[in-house]
Design a protein around this motif. Structure first.
Motif, PDB file in Angstrom:
ATOM      1  N   LEU A 126      15.822  -0.800 -59.214  1.00  0.00           N
ATOM      2  CA  LEU A 126      14.990  -1.601 -60.109  1.00  0.00           C
ATOM      3  C   LEU A 126      13.541  -1.610 -59.642  1.00  0.00           C
ATOM      4  CD1 LEU A 126      14.705  -3.527 -62.506  1.00  0.00           C
ATOM      5  CD2 LEU A 126      15.337  -5.409 -60.978  1.00  0.00           C
ATOM      6  N   SER A 127      13.327  -1.723 -58.329  1.00  0.00           N
ATOM      7  CA  SER A 127      11.962  -1.747 -57.797  1.00  0.00           C
ATOM      8  C   SER A 127      11.250  -0.424 -58.069  1.00  0.00           C
ATOM      9  CB  SER A 127      11.984  -2.035 -56.290  1.00  0.00           C
ATOM     10  OG  SER A 127      12.436  -0.907 -55.543  1.00  0.00           O
ATOM     11  N   GLU A 139       7.077   2.409 -61.037  1.00  0.00           N
ATOM     12  CA  GLU A 139       6.690   3.594 -61.805  1.00  0.00           C
ATOM     13  C   GLU A 139       6.124   3.186 -63.168  1.00  0.00           C
ATOM     14  OE1 GLU A 139       6.056   7.688 -62.155  1.00  0.00           O
ATOM     15  OE2 GLU A 139       6.509   6.384 -60.440  1.00  0.00           O
ATOM     16  N   ILE A 140       6.744   2.203 -63.802  1.00  0.00           N
ATOM     17  CA  ILE A 140       6.213   1.687 -65.069  1.00  0.00           C
ATOM     18  C   ILE A 140       4.824   1.091 -64.862  1.00  0.00           C
ATOM     19  CG2 ILE A 140       6.494  -0.090 -66.842  1.00  0.00           C
ATOM     20  CD1 ILE A 140       9.523   0.332 -66.592  1.00  0.00           C
ATOM     21  N   GLY A 153      12.109  13.883 -58.216  1.00  0.00           N
ATOM     22  CA  GLY A 153      12.887  13.337 -57.101  1.00  0.00           C
ATOM     23  C   GLY A 153      13.062  11.834 -57.223  1.00  0.00           C
ATOM     24  N   LEU A 154      12.019  11.143 -57.691  1.00  0.00           N
ATOM     25  CA  LEU A 154      12.112   9.695 -57.885  1.00  0.00           C
ATOM     26  C   LEU A 154      13.154   9.358 -58.942  1.00  0.00           C
ATOM     27  CD1 LEU A 154      10.899   6.923 -57.112  1.00  0.00           C
ATOM     28  CD2 LEU A 154       9.328   7.214 -59.036  1.00  0.00           C
ATOM     29  N   LEU A 155      13.166  10.106 -60.040  1.00  0.00           N
ATOM     30  CA  LEU A 155      14.162   9.882 -61.092  1.00  0.00           C
ATOM     31  C   LEU A 155      15.573  10.159 -60.570  1.00  0.00           C
ATOM     32  CD1 LEU A 155      12.307  11.515 -64.130  1.00  0.00           C
ATOM     33  CD2 LEU A 155      12.486   9.078 -63.571  1.00  0.00           C
ATOM     34  N   TYR A 187       5.053   4.223 -51.391  1.00  0.00           N
ATOM     35  CA  TYR A 187       6.343   3.557 -51.624  1.00  0.00           C
ATOM     36  C   TYR A 187       7.305   4.489 -52.343  1.00  0.00           C
ATOM     37  CZ  TYR A 187       9.816   0.134 -53.107  1.00  0.00           C
ATOM     38  OH  TYR A 187      10.997  -0.544 -53.319  1.00  0.00           O
ATOM     39  N   ALA A 188       6.824   5.155 -53.388  1.00  0.00           N
ATOM     40  CA  ALA A 188       7.679   6.053 -54.162  1.00  0.00           C
ATOM     41  C   ALA A 188       8.157   7.223 -53.310  1.00  0.00           C
ATOM     42  CB  ALA A 188       6.929   6.558 -55.386  1.00  0.00           C
ATOM     43  N   HIS A 189       7.233   7.867 -52.586  1.00  0.00           N
ATOM     44  CA  HIS A 189       7.604   9.037 -51.798  1.00  0.00           C
ATOM     45  C   HIS A 189       8.501   8.683 -50.613  1.00  0.00           C
ATOM     46  CE1 HIS A 189       4.370  10.950 -54.092  1.00  0.00           C
ATOM     47  NE2 HIS A 189       4.911  12.101 -53.750  1.00  0.00           N
ATOM     48  N   MET A 190       8.198   7.584 -49.948  1.00  0.00           N
ATOM     49  CA  MET A 190       9.029   7.195 -48.804  1.00  0.00           C
ATOM     50  C   MET A 190      10.414   6.765 -49.264  1.00  0.00           C
ATOM     51  SD  MET A 190       6.503   5.463 -45.954  1.00  0.00           S
ATOM     52  CE  MET A 190       5.962   4.080 -46.958  1.00  0.00           C
ATOM     53  N   MET A 191      10.492   6.099 -50.408  1.00  0.00           N
ATOM     54  CA  MET A 191      11.793   5.688 -50.922  1.00  0.00           C
ATOM     55  C   MET A 191      12.658   6.891 -51.296  1.00  0.00           C
ATOM     56  SD  MET A 191      13.000   2.722 -50.915  1.00  0.00           S
ATOM     57  CE  MET A 191      12.512   1.057 -50.520  1.00  0.00           C
ATOM     58  N   ILE A 192      12.033   7.941 -51.798  1.00  0.00           N
ATOM     59  CA  ILE A 192      12.789   9.158 -52.094  1.00  0.00           C
ATOM     60  C   ILE A 192      13.494   9.648 -50.831  1.00  0.00           C
ATOM     61  CG2 ILE A 192      12.574  11.607 -52.706  1.00  0.00           C
ATOM     62  CD1 ILE A 192      10.259  10.790 -54.563  1.00  0.00           C
ATOM     63  N   VAL A 193      12.764   9.662 -49.723  1.00  0.00           N
ATOM     64  CA  VAL A 193      13.339  10.120 -48.453  1.00  0.00           C
ATOM     65  C   VAL A 193      14.343   9.120 -47.919  1.00  0.00           C
ATOM     66  CG1 VAL A 193      12.824  10.827 -46.084  1.00  0.00           C
ATOM     67  CG2 VAL A 193      11.235  11.403 -47.933  1.00  0.00           C
TER      68      VAL A 193
END
Length: 230
Positions: free
Chosen positions: A41-42, A47-48, A74-76, A124-130
């Motif tokens: 959700l975060s 992203e929105i 990757g985020l999706l 945040y987005a890139h680190m969360m992907i990893v």
């Protein structure tokens, strides 16, 4: 790149990654399911918010703002994996996270510094992907196989014609297929246009195979360690 804020961010990135590995057995508990959904959700919300920010500041453009970069994809995939726990999503995400998002974190193509919203969104987005990938790898026991390498290569090459078409029609540069990023990156080592694209394709295959072999060796070591303990 390599500013104080970047070094602090890298420290946080490696600290959390190490934390996931050290506490992988505790994180395998089913009670973390709510945390998985909350993380998904975060990621959806940030992203929105990022697209709303671009629209508000009149910088949203079809040729550069669509979620078509590999790390956007990757985020999706990470969101889908958190929501569904489908292994096929992990297989694709594993290589995109390891080879794409990690490189973006180390050499960010970013013009906004801390504490700008775009700075937070990017890292945040890139680190969360990893981190999502490492979580499912170490805590949930999802592992890439040789067929995973084939799947990710096919996946990317099947998307390639669509990305080329969008770049041409919308004057975009998704996947950096028209020119390299303006900020320094590892692509500077891969030759001039268009040869660096072929270098990237070769690296995709070679590094994916290396990553799979490393994971296979690590998994064998984990199994031997489990047998010796029992």
């Amino acid at each position: 790149m390599f500013s104080l804020s970047h070094f602090v961010t890298l420290t946080i990135f490696f600290f959390i990654s190490t934390f996931i590995f050290i506490h992988r057995k505790k994180l395998s508990d089913k009670r973390w399911r709510k945390a998985e959904l909350a993380t998904a959700l975060s990621l959806i919300l940030i992203e929105i918010t990022n697209h709303l920010w671009m629209y508000k500041h009149a910088v949203w453009k079809f040729g550069r703002s669509m979620p078509l970069e590999l790390c956007n994809i990757g985020l999706l995939l990470a969101i889908g994996l958190l929501l569904t726990r489908k292994k096929i999503l992990f297989e694709l995400l594993f290589f995109i996270a390891l080879l794409g998002a990690t490189q973006a974190i180390i050499t960010p193509a970013l013009t906004y510094d801390f504490p700008h919203f775009r700075f937070f969104h990017f890292f945040y987005a890139h680190m969360m992907i990893v981190w999502v990938t490492l979580y499912f790898l170490w805590a949930k026991g999802f592992y890439p196989t040789f067929s995973s390498v084939i799947k990710v290569v096919l996946f990317i090459n099947l998307l390639l014609p669509a990305i080329l078409f969008i770049n041409k029609t919308a004057d975009g540069n998704y996947w950096f297929l028209r020119h390299k990023p303006k900020s320094p990156s590892f692509m500077d080592l891969l030759g001039p246009y268009p040869w660096y694209i072929f270098s990237l394709e070769s690296l995709l295959v070679i590094l994916s195979l290396i990553a799979w072999l490393c994971m296979r060796s690590w998994l064998r070591g984990e199994k031997k360690s489990s047998y010796s303990e029992s």
